[in-house]
Write a protein that holds these residues in place. Structure first.
Motif, PDB file in Angstrom:
ATOM      1  N   TYR A   1       0.837  -1.202   0.000  1.00 51.37           N
ATOM      2  CA  TYR A   1       0.000   0.000   0.000  1.00 51.37           C
ATOM      3  C   TYR A   1       0.871   1.251   0.000  1.00 51.37           C
ATOM      4  O   TYR A   1       0.645   2.187  -0.791  1.00 51.37           O
ATOM      5  CB  TYR A   1      -0.939   0.011   1.207  1.00 51.37           C
ATOM      6  CG  TYR A   1      -1.606   1.349   1.396  1.00 51.37           C
ATOM      7  CD1 TYR A   1      -2.658   1.746   0.571  1.00 51.37           C
ATOM      8  CD2 TYR A   1      -1.141   2.253   2.345  1.00 51.37           C
ATOM      9  CE1 TYR A   1      -3.244   3.000   0.709  1.00 51.37           C
ATOM     10  CE2 TYR A   1      -1.723   3.499   2.492  1.00 51.37           C
ATOM     11  CZ  TYR A   1      -2.778   3.873   1.669  1.00 51.37           C
ATOM     12  OH  TYR A   1      -3.348   5.116   1.807  1.00 51.37           O
TER      13      TYR A   1
ATOM     14  N   LEU B   1      -5.856   8.907  -2.514  1.00 52.29           N
ATOM     15  CA  LEU B   1      -5.825   7.485  -2.180  1.00 52.29           C
ATOM     16  C   LEU B   1      -6.063   7.282  -0.684  1.00 52.29           C
ATOM     17  O   LEU B   1      -6.812   6.384  -0.282  1.00 52.29           O
ATOM     18  CB  LEU B   1      -4.482   6.877  -2.586  1.00 52.29           C
ATOM     19  CG  LEU B   1      -4.351   5.369  -2.350  1.00 52.29           C
ATOM     20  CD1 LEU B   1      -5.397   4.589  -3.151  1.00 52.29           C
ATOM     21  CD2 LEU B   1      -2.948   4.883  -2.695  1.00 52.29           C
TER      22      LEU B   1
ATOM     23  N   THR C   1      -9.716   7.688   0.028  1.00 53.79           N
ATOM     24  CA  THR C   1     -10.519   6.574  -0.487  1.00 53.79           C
ATOM     25  C   THR C   1     -10.391   5.346   0.415  1.00 53.79           C
ATOM     26  O   THR C   1     -11.389   4.745   0.836  1.00 53.79           O
ATOM     27  CB  THR C   1     -10.084   6.233  -1.917  1.00 53.79           C
ATOM     28  OG1 THR C   1     -10.281   7.384  -2.755  1.00 53.79           O
ATOM     29  CG2 THR C   1     -10.889   5.070  -2.469  1.00 53.79           C
ATOM     30  N   ILE C   2      -9.166   4.983   0.735  1.00 53.08           N
ATOM     31  CA  ILE C   2      -8.919   3.789   1.534  1.00 53.08           C
ATOM     32  C   ILE C   2      -9.416   3.966   2.964  1.00 53.08           C
ATOM     33  O   ILE C   2      -9.777   2.992   3.638  1.00 53.08           O
ATOM     34  CB  ILE C   2      -7.414   3.438   1.520  1.00 53.08           C
ATOM     35  CG1 ILE C   2      -6.974   3.101   0.083  1.00 53.08           C
ATOM     36  CG2 ILE C   2      -7.096   2.302   2.466  1.00 53.08           C
ATOM     37  CD1 ILE C   2      -7.735   1.950  -0.557  1.00 53.08           C
TER      38      ILE C   2
ATOM     39  N   LEU D   1     -12.870  -2.191  -1.770  1.00 52.99           N
ATOM     40  CA  LEU D   1     -11.598  -1.467  -1.776  1.00 52.99           C
ATOM     41  C   LEU D   1     -10.412  -2.416  -1.916  1.00 52.99           C
ATOM     42  O   LEU D   1      -9.404  -2.063  -2.539  1.00 52.99           O
ATOM     43  CB  LEU D   1     -11.473  -0.613  -0.514  1.00 52.99           C
ATOM     44  CG  LEU D   1     -12.416   0.595  -0.471  1.00 52.99           C
ATOM     45  CD1 LEU D   1     -12.229   1.384   0.810  1.00 52.99           C
ATOM     46  CD2 LEU D   1     -12.214   1.509  -1.688  1.00 52.99           C
TER      47      LEU D   1
ATOM     48  N   GLY E   1     -10.279  -3.062  -5.496  1.00 54.45           N
ATOM     49  CA  GLY E   1      -9.716  -1.910  -6.193  1.00 54.45           C
ATOM     50  C   GLY E   1      -8.212  -1.834  -6.073  1.00 54.45           C
ATOM     51  O   GLY E   1      -7.500  -1.587  -7.066  1.00 54.45           O
ATOM     52  N   LEU E   2      -7.701  -2.062  -4.854  1.00 58.57           N
ATOM     53  CA  LEU E   2      -6.253  -2.019  -4.649  1.00 58.57           C
ATOM     54  C   LEU E   2      -5.569  -3.149  -5.409  1.00 58.57           C
ATOM     55  O   LEU E   2      -4.531  -2.951  -6.055  1.00 58.57           O
ATOM     56  CB  LEU E   2      -5.957  -2.111  -3.153  1.00 58.57           C
ATOM     57  CG  LEU E   2      -4.586  -1.636  -2.670  1.00 58.57           C
ATOM     58  CD1 LEU E   2      -4.356  -0.175  -3.022  1.00 58.57           C
ATOM     59  CD2 LEU E   2      -4.464  -1.848  -1.161  1.00 58.57           C
TER      60      LEU E   2
ATOM     61  N   TRP F   1      -5.423  -2.498  -9.181  1.00 55.53           N
ATOM     62  CA  TRP F   1      -4.420  -1.526  -9.573  1.00 55.53           C
ATOM     63  C   TRP F   1      -3.010  -2.119  -9.463  1.00 55.53           C
ATOM     64  O   TRP F   1      -2.197  -2.015 -10.396  1.00 55.53           O
ATOM     65  CB  TRP F   1      -4.513  -0.263  -8.731  1.00 55.53           C
ATOM     66  CG  TRP F   1      -3.402   0.699  -9.005  1.00 55.53           C
ATOM     67  CD1 TRP F   1      -2.415   1.089  -8.165  1.00 55.53           C
ATOM     68  CD2 TRP F   1      -3.143   1.361 -10.246  1.00 55.53           C
ATOM     69  NE1 TRP F   1      -1.546   1.956  -8.784  1.00 55.53           N
ATOM     70  CE2 TRP F   1      -1.979   2.148 -10.064  1.00 55.53           C
ATOM     71  CE3 TRP F   1      -3.776   1.370 -11.483  1.00 55.53           C
ATOM     72  CZ2 TRP F   1      -1.443   2.926 -11.091  1.00 55.53           C
ATOM     73  CZ3 TRP F   1      -3.235   2.150 -12.511  1.00 55.53           C
ATOM     74  CH2 TRP F   1      -2.084   2.925 -12.311  1.00 55.53           C
TER      75      TRP F   1
ATOM     76  N   PRO G   1      -7.233   0.982 -12.885  1.00 52.18           N
ATOM     77  CA  PRO G   1      -7.654   1.935 -11.862  1.00 52.18           C
ATOM     78  C   PRO G   1      -9.168   2.072 -11.716  1.00 52.18           C
ATOM     79  O   PRO G   1      -9.646   2.849 -10.893  1.00 52.18           O
ATOM     80  CB  PRO G   1      -7.062   3.250 -12.369  1.00 52.18           C
ATOM     81  CG  PRO G   1      -7.193   3.125 -13.861  1.00 52.18           C
ATOM     82  CD  PRO G   1      -6.932   1.655 -14.167  1.00 52.18           C
TER      83      PRO G   1
ATOM     84  N   LEU H   1     -10.957   1.823  -8.135  1.00 44.40           N
ATOM     85  CA  LEU H   1     -10.582   2.931  -7.250  1.00 44.40           C
ATOM     86  C   LEU H   1     -11.184   4.241  -7.724  1.00 44.40           C
ATOM     87  O   LEU H   1     -11.633   5.063  -6.910  1.00 44.40           O
ATOM     88  CB  LEU H   1      -9.060   3.046  -7.152  1.00 44.40           C
ATOM     89  CG  LEU H   1      -8.342   1.916  -6.396  1.00 44.40           C
ATOM     90  CD1 LEU H   1      -6.833   2.129  -6.448  1.00 44.40           C
ATOM     91  CD2 LEU H   1      -8.819   1.837  -4.940  1.00 44.40           C
TER      92      LEU H   1
END
Length: 538
Positions: A297, A318, A321-322, A335, A338-339, A342, A348, A351
């Motif tokens: 991360y 970011l 969002t997280i 999430l 999404g991570l 990416w 992307p 996210l």
């Protein structure tokens, strides 16, 4: 409550304001002060503004209630509060009005009248909702209330500078942005800012009560809505019927200390999410330990400064969002997807779906205005800087500096607010129901314990192990049944001189299984369909 929501740069900047102290008119008034400017005022109910034929607000009524800007000058300048009403259907067992506030400060509550009825119905207690006129409202300065405060609609647009300063110049740049935002607020709404205390909003609620012809109100407050409700109970104890307070603000930490404690709690919750991702490495492929996932991360966070994800998500975006995963376990799966998409596929799209460019400026401006007026904040930037550096060095890296910059305009506000209202119980107050998830990050568990001390007639229910912020009416039957019973009859747990009752967090909600059918789609968990303590900004 949005994060009241801070490497080691050596900037020492004086955060002096451009105005004087809060006028006496903004200070707390006498307990039980009335609302003479609206006594006898008729509420002119009409249709609500709706988005289409399926909008639940079609079934509500809306109005504007005029109130004084300054309650020490009731015949002076007026503003108005947008109010909605979702009417009771059980005439025989009518219980009066039930106000609902989703938190913030700055959260729009107009849609929460029909929403609260939906949520009660979804957990099997539609009969309780039917007994109340449920009152949603936009607090002063918010949403459809007039005027709505805005300062700089583009302030939070992406891509913003990284939150963690790598140099003195980085920190000074954020300070300059924060100072400019405060100046913009002062120029546009300086006449209103001193009257944005929670005590002012509580008097507005009492004005609405009077306009509705009600002797007493009931209250359902989430997050900051607990402090809002506690303020009303302190000022107007004889006018309270029932109060549900979910996700309690710590009254000892209003407000600067509160954001420091949040930094620690969000670090714990985000690391719990990293550990959860590691447990499901077969799904996400981000590492088999919390440490490994965390490292990936932070690699992504660093890379996003040079090359924003999808061209729009830099380190600040970011983090914002997280952060949602620290608020609510319902964000764990999307999430993580999404991570993973990416990092592993350079996709992307997920996210970007969760990117909210700073939310609405009205939310942000009112958040700052209320907290700046409510209590005194440090005016010397060295205090902010030193606290941030200390916490960051102690390992609270995820949210510390983001929380600083979310609140930093208050350091440059046009006046120094406070003093904070001293909340207090009263022999006139009925029992309140306080609910607290023990792993709540936005309002850490100590808030429930402290609020319980302030109001001796209250009863405190712990959701043991619960990591979701303000988690009532979200599928935990133990919690939801206690709330419904209290709203229905006033029934409270027995007084055990501490937490008075315990509910275990629901495993499939608190620790979701990404390999199973998603719970909400399968109908196993109703979930709230409007945000509480909106997790979109730090």
């Amino acid at each position: 409550m949005k994060r009241i929501v801070l490497v080691a740069a050596a900037a020492v900047v004086t955060a002096g304001g451009v105005g004087a102290a809060v006028p006496a008119s903004a200070a707390p008034g006498p307990s039980g002060a009335g609302s003479p400017a609206v006594a006898g005022q008729d509420v002119d109910w009409g249709a609500c503004e709706v988005s289409g034929p399926d909008d639940p607000m079609n079934n509500a009524q809306c109005a504007q209630v005029e109130v004084p800007l300054d309650y020490s000058r009731p015949n002076g300048r007026k503003i108005s509060i947008a109010v909605s009403r979702f009417r009771h259907t059980d005439e025989e067992n009518y219980q009066g009005v039930l106000f609902v506030n989703p938190g913030g400060p700055g959260g729009s509550g107009l849609a929460y009248g029909p929403a609260l009825a939906r949520w009660l119905g979804a957990v099997g207690h539609a009969d309780v909702a039917a007994k109340y006129d449920i009152i949603g409202f936009d607090p002063r300065g918010v949403g459809s209330s007039k005027p709505a405060i805005t300062c700089d609609p583009n302030y939070n647009d992406p891509v913003r500078p990284a939150y963690v300063p790598e140099s003195r110049q980085d920190e000074l740049a954020w300070i300059a942005r924060s100072r400019k935002y405060a100046q913009d607020c002062a120029e546009k709404f300086g006449w209103m800012l001193p009257h944005m205390r929670t005590t002012d909003a509580a008097r507005d609620v009492d004005a609405i009560r009077a306009a509705l012809g009600q002797e007493k109100i009931s209250w359902y407050g989430f997050s900051y809505g607990t402090y809002f409700g506690a303020t009303y109970a302190t000022l107007f104890p004889k006018r309270v019927k029932r109060m549900v307070m979910d996700g309690n603000v710590n009254p000892k930490n209003v407000w600067y200390k509160g954001q420091l404690e949040q930094n620690k709690a969000f670090e714990r919750n985000i690391r719990a999410w990293f550990a959860w991702i590691a447990e499901h490495d077969s799904v996400y492929g981000l590492g088999t330990s919390e440490k490994a996932v965390r490292a990936k991360y932070y690699d992504v966070l660093e890379a996003a400064e040079e090359s924003p994800i999808g061209g729009r998500i830099g380190p600040a975006e970011l983090t914002d969002t997280i952060l949602a995963a620290g608020y609510n376990t319902g964000y764990y799966i999307p999430l993580a997807q999404g991570l993973s998409s990416w990092i592993n596929d350079r996709d992307p799209s997920i996210l970007l779906q969760f990117l909210n460019p700073g939310g609405e400026d009205n939310d942000f401006a009112v958040y700052l205005a209320v907290q700046a007026a409510d209590a005194r904040w440090p005016r010397n930037w060295a205090k902010w800087h030193n606290d941030a550096v200390r916490l960051h060095r102690q390992g609270y890296q995820f949210e510390t500096w983001g929380n600083v910059w979310f609140n930093a305009p208050i350091a440059f506000w046009p006046f120094n607010g406070g003093p904070a209202l001293k909340l207090k119980g009263s022999r006139h107050l009925p029992g309140m129901l306080l609910v607290q998830s023990t792993e709540d990050a936005a309002t850490p568990v100590e808030g429930g314990l402290e609020m319980h001390k302030v109001f001796p007639s209250s009863r405190l229910v712990f959701e043991v192990g619960g990591k979701t912020h303000s988690n009532t009416l979200n599928g935990n039957a133990c919690l939801d049944d206690k709330v419904a019973a209290y709203l229905d009859t006033g029934a409270l747990p027995a007084d055990r001189r501490g937490p008075d009752a315990y509910c275990e967090a629901v495993p499939e909600l608190n620790d979701p299984d990404p390999t199973a059918v998603q719970l909400k789609a399968a109908g196993a968990a109703p979930g709230k369909d409007l945000p509480v303590g909106t997790p979109v900004t730090p």
